[in-house]
Write an enzyme that holds these catalytic residues in place. Sequence first.
Site, PDB file in Angstrom:
ATOM      1  N   GLU A   1     -15.518 -14.916 -42.612  1.00 53.79           N
ATOM      2  CA  GLU A   1     -16.429 -14.361 -41.599  1.00 53.79           C
ATOM      3  C   GLU A   1     -17.742 -13.916 -42.237  1.00 53.79           C
ATOM      4  O   GLU A   1     -18.791 -13.943 -41.602  1.00 53.79           O
ATOM      5  CB  GLU A   1     -15.783 -13.174 -40.883  1.00 53.79           C
ATOM      6  CG  GLU A   1     -14.597 -13.553 -40.028  1.00 53.79           C
ATOM      7  CD  GLU A   1     -13.997 -12.354 -39.343  1.00 53.79           C
ATOM      8  OE1 GLU A   1     -14.271 -12.178 -38.145  1.00 53.79           O
ATOM      9  OE2 GLU A   1     -13.267 -11.593 -40.014  1.00 53.79           O
TER      10      GLU A   1
ATOM     11  N   TYR B   1     -39.107  -0.228 -26.872  1.00 55.91           N
ATOM     12  CA  TYR B   1     -37.994  -1.186 -26.902  1.00 55.91           C
ATOM     13  C   TYR B   1     -38.060  -2.012 -28.183  1.00 55.91           C
ATOM     14  O   TYR B   1     -37.031  -2.362 -28.746  1.00 55.91           O
ATOM     15  CB  TYR B   1     -38.048  -2.156 -25.735  1.00 55.91           C
ATOM     16  CG  TYR B   1     -38.287  -1.570 -24.375  1.00 55.91           C
ATOM     17  CD1 TYR B   1     -39.061  -2.241 -23.449  1.00 55.91           C
ATOM     18  CD2 TYR B   1     -37.727  -0.350 -24.006  1.00 55.91           C
ATOM     19  CE1 TYR B   1     -39.281  -1.734 -22.180  1.00 55.91           C
ATOM     20  CE2 TYR B   1     -37.947   0.168 -22.755  1.00 55.91           C
ATOM     21  CZ  TYR B   1     -38.733  -0.518 -21.837  1.00 55.91           C
ATOM     22  OH  TYR B   1     -38.950  -0.003 -20.596  1.00 55.91           O
TER      23      TYR B   1
ATOM     24  N   GLU C   1     -17.094  -1.364 -35.452  1.00 51.72           N
ATOM     25  CA  GLU C   1     -17.238   0.070 -35.203  1.00 51.72           C
ATOM     26  C   GLU C   1     -18.226   0.687 -36.195  1.00 51.72           C
ATOM     27  O   GLU C   1     -19.039   1.546 -35.831  1.00 51.72           O
ATOM     28  CB  GLU C   1     -15.874   0.771 -35.346  1.00 51.72           C
ATOM     29  CG  GLU C   1     -14.867   0.383 -34.294  1.00 51.72           C
ATOM     30  CD  GLU C   1     -14.014  -0.839 -34.634  1.00 51.72           C
ATOM     31  OE1 GLU C   1     -12.949  -0.982 -34.044  1.00 51.72           O
ATOM     32  OE2 GLU C   1     -14.430  -1.662 -35.481  1.00 51.72           O
TER      33      GLU C   1
ATOM     34  N   LYS D   1     -18.207  -9.849 -30.549  1.00 51.56           N
ATOM     35  CA  LYS D   1     -18.149 -10.979 -31.484  1.00 51.56           C
ATOM     36  C   LYS D   1     -17.759 -12.183 -30.647  1.00 51.56           C
ATOM     37  O   LYS D   1     -16.685 -12.214 -30.041  1.00 51.56           O
ATOM     38  CB  LYS D   1     -17.112 -10.712 -32.575  1.00 51.56           C
ATOM     39  CG  LYS D   1     -17.007 -11.835 -33.597  1.00 51.56           C
ATOM     40  CD  LYS D   1     -15.918 -11.577 -34.624  1.00 51.56           C
ATOM     41  CE  LYS D   1     -16.381 -10.552 -35.627  1.00 51.56           C
ATOM     42  NZ  LYS D   1     -15.503 -10.518 -36.818  1.00 51.56           N
TER      43      LYS D   1
END
Length: 122
Positions: free
Chosen positions: A21, A53, A72, A98
């Site tokens: 990954e 923004y 997290e 994901k």
Amino acid sequence: MSKIYLEDLKIYAYHGVLPEENIIGTYYILNLEIHTDLWKAAESDDLNDTISYADINQIIHDEMKIKSKLLEHVAGRIISRIHEQFSQIDYIKLKITKTAPPMQGEMKGASIELEQSFKPVS
């Protein structure tokens, strides 16, 4: 209460517990909700009276570049950085998805959501 949203921000990044990954990467979709007072900006039409923004977007992109095992952890860093830069924020909610988790089955993605209130407790 006033709110700012960044919706369906798509970023390619390299997060995950599995070694591949961190090499292959995948797309992540981020949705952010911020609560703050926007009424001064509503009256003044001045960027200095609101939260940019573009600045929030840059923080998200910067933090997504840092490889992490857990979403997290990424979300916690993003929320902390945003609040450090914009202390007038009362509340932040961030969802990270994901899009291609390495799991069996077909799905749109796997998500986590963190939210934090910064209002002082009365």
